[in-house]
Design a protein around this motif. Sequence first.
Motif, short mmCIF file in Angstrom:
data_model
loop_
_atom_site.label_atom_id
_atom_site.label_comp_id
_atom_site.label_asym_id
_atom_site.label_seq_id
_atom_site.Cartn_x
_atom_site.Cartn_y
_atom_site.Cartn_z
N SER A 93 0.83 -1.22 0.00
CA SER A 93 0.00 0.00 0.00
C SER A 93 0.86 1.26 0.00
O SER A 93 0.49 2.26 -0.62
CB SER A 93 -1.06 0.02 1.10
OG SER A 93 -0.59 -0.54 2.26
N TRP A 94 2.01 1.21 0.66
CA TRP A 94 2.91 2.36 0.61
C TRP A 94 3.32 2.64 -0.85
O TRP A 94 3.18 3.75 -1.35
CB TRP A 94 4.16 2.12 1.48
CG TRP A 94 5.11 3.28 1.42
CD1 TRP A 94 5.07 4.40 2.19
CD2 TRP A 94 6.19 3.45 0.49
NE1 TRP A 94 6.07 5.26 1.80
CE2 TRP A 94 6.77 4.70 0.77
CE3 TRP A 94 6.73 2.66 -0.54
CZ2 TRP A 94 7.86 5.19 0.06
CZ3 TRP A 94 7.80 3.16 -1.25
CH2 TRP A 94 8.37 4.41 -0.96
N LEU A 95 3.81 1.60 -1.51
CA LEU A 95 4.31 1.73 -2.88
C LEU A 95 3.18 2.19 -3.82
O LEU A 95 3.38 3.05 -4.68
CB LEU A 95 4.88 0.38 -3.33
CG LEU A 95 5.77 0.31 -4.57
CD1 LEU A 95 6.98 1.22 -4.45
CD2 LEU A 95 6.23 -1.13 -4.80
N GLY A 96 2.00 1.61 -3.63
CA GLY A 96 0.85 1.97 -4.47
C GLY A 96 0.43 3.41 -4.26
O GLY A 96 0.20 4.15 -5.22
N ALA A 97 0.35 3.84 -3.00
CA ALA A 97 -0.09 5.21 -2.71
C ALA A 97 0.93 6.24 -3.21
O ALA A 97 0.57 7.24 -3.82
CB ALA A 97 -0.32 5.39 -1.21
N VAL A 98 2.21 5.96 -2.97
CA VAL A 98 3.25 6.94 -3.34
C VAL A 98 3.39 7.06 -4.86
O VAL A 98 3.46 8.16 -5.40
CB VAL A 98 4.60 6.57 -2.67
CG1 VAL A 98 5.74 7.42 -3.22
CG2 VAL A 98 4.50 6.76 -1.16
N THR A 99 3.40 5.92 -5.57
CA THR A 99 3.56 5.99 -7.03
C THR A 99 2.30 6.60 -7.67
O THR A 99 2.41 7.37 -8.62
CB THR A 99 3.89 4.62 -7.65
OG1 THR A 99 2.91 3.66 -7.21
CG2 THR A 99 5.28 4.14 -7.26
N SER A 100 1.12 6.25 -7.17
CA SER A 100 -0.12 6.85 -7.72
C SER A 100 -0.14 8.35 -7.49
O SER A 100 -0.54 9.12 -8.37
CB SER A 100 -1.38 6.26 -7.08
OG SER A 100 -1.35 4.88 -7.09
N MET A 101 0.27 8.78 -6.30
CA MET A 101 0.32 10.21 -6.01
C MET A 101 1.30 10.91 -6.94
O MET A 101 1.05 12.02 -7.41
CB MET A 101 0.75 10.46 -4.55
CG MET A 101 -0.36 10.69 -3.57
SD MET A 101 -1.58 11.89 -4.12
CE MET A 101 -0.59 13.41 -4.15
N GLY A 102 2.43 10.27 -7.18
CA GLY A 102 3.43 10.84 -8.10
C GLY A 102 2.82 11.08 -9.47
O GLY A 102 2.91 12.18 -10.03
N LEU A 103 2.14 10.05 -10.01
CA LEU A 103 1.56 10.19 -11.35
C LEU A 103 0.36 11.14 -11.33
O LEU A 103 0.12 11.85 -12.30
CB LEU A 103 1.21 8.82 -11.93
CG LEU A 103 2.43 7.89 -12.13
CD1 LEU A 103 2.00 6.60 -12.83
CD2 LEU A 103 3.55 8.55 -12.92
N ALA A 104 -0.37 11.17 -10.21
CA ALA A 104 -1.48 12.13 -10.08
C ALA A 104 -0.94 13.55 -10.19
O ALA A 104 -1.52 14.41 -10.87
CB ALA A 104 -2.21 11.93 -8.76
N SER A 105 0.20 13.82 -9.55
CA SER A 105 0.79 15.17 -9.61
C SER A 105 1.22 15.51 -11.03
O SER A 105 1.09 16.67 -11.45
CB SER A 105 2.03 15.29 -8.71
OG SER A 105 1.77 14.74 -7.47
N VAL A 106 1.74 14.53 -11.77
CA VAL A 106 2.13 14.80 -13.16
C VAL A 106 0.89 15.21 -13.96
O VAL A 106 0.91 16.20 -14.69
CB VAL A 106 2.81 13.56 -13.81
CG1 VAL A 106 3.08 13.82 -15.29
CG2 VAL A 106 4.11 13.22 -13.09
#
Length: 183
Positions: A116-129
Motif C-alpha cells: 500500500s505504501w508503494l501503491g499510494a506513493v507511485t499513484s500520487m506521483g503520477l497524479a501530480s504529473v
Amino acid sequence: MNFSHYTTKPVEMAVSLVNTEGIKEDSLSTVEQMTEFLDEYRDLWEGAAKPAKTSDLKAIHQLRSSLRELIGSDEEDLAAKRVNIMLAEYGATPRVSTHSGEPHLHFEPLDSSMVSWLGAVTSMGLASVIVEHGVERFGMCCSDSCRDVYIDTSRNKSRRHCSNTCSTREAVAAYRARKSEEA
Ligand SMILES: [Zn+2]
Ligand SMILES: [Zn+2]
C-alpha cells in the motif's frame, strides 16, 4: 521542470517499477530482485512502511500493471479515472506531516504494508504529473523492440523514446533503411 514533493523520486520510482517488465525479461521476478529494487528507494520508505515480504511480489506485479495502464492513458478523463481508482485502492489519505520541520502533506497510509505504501506513493506521483503538467507527459517508447515508459520532461513535449539508447538505435535503423532504398 519544477517537480513538487510527490513528483520527483516517486515519479522516477513509478517509471522504473513499470520498466522492470521488459519484452524479453522481467527484472522483478524474484523476491531478491524486489528487495534490490526497493533498496534503491530505501530513503523514501524506511520508517514509513514495513519491508517487503515474499507474499508481496504478486501484489507488486499487479500494481506494476496498473501503473503501466495509467501511463498508457492518452486522455485526461481516462487518466483521472484510473489514478483515482488506484489512490482509493492503495489507501492514499491526506495528512499533514511535520517530520522535516515545515508542515507538508503526505498521502501514504500510516504504518502501511510495502504494497500500500508503494501503491499510494507511485499513484500520487503520477497524479501530480497529470494535475501539474498534463497527461501528454506520459509516454511509451516508440521502438518496436522496447516497451519502456517515460515521463516527457522536454520543453516542447517532443520525446518519443524511453532513452537515448532507443532513440539512437531507431535513428540508425531509419538511416540504414533510407540508404538501402536509395541504393
Ligand atoms: Zn515528507
Ligand atoms: Zn525504449
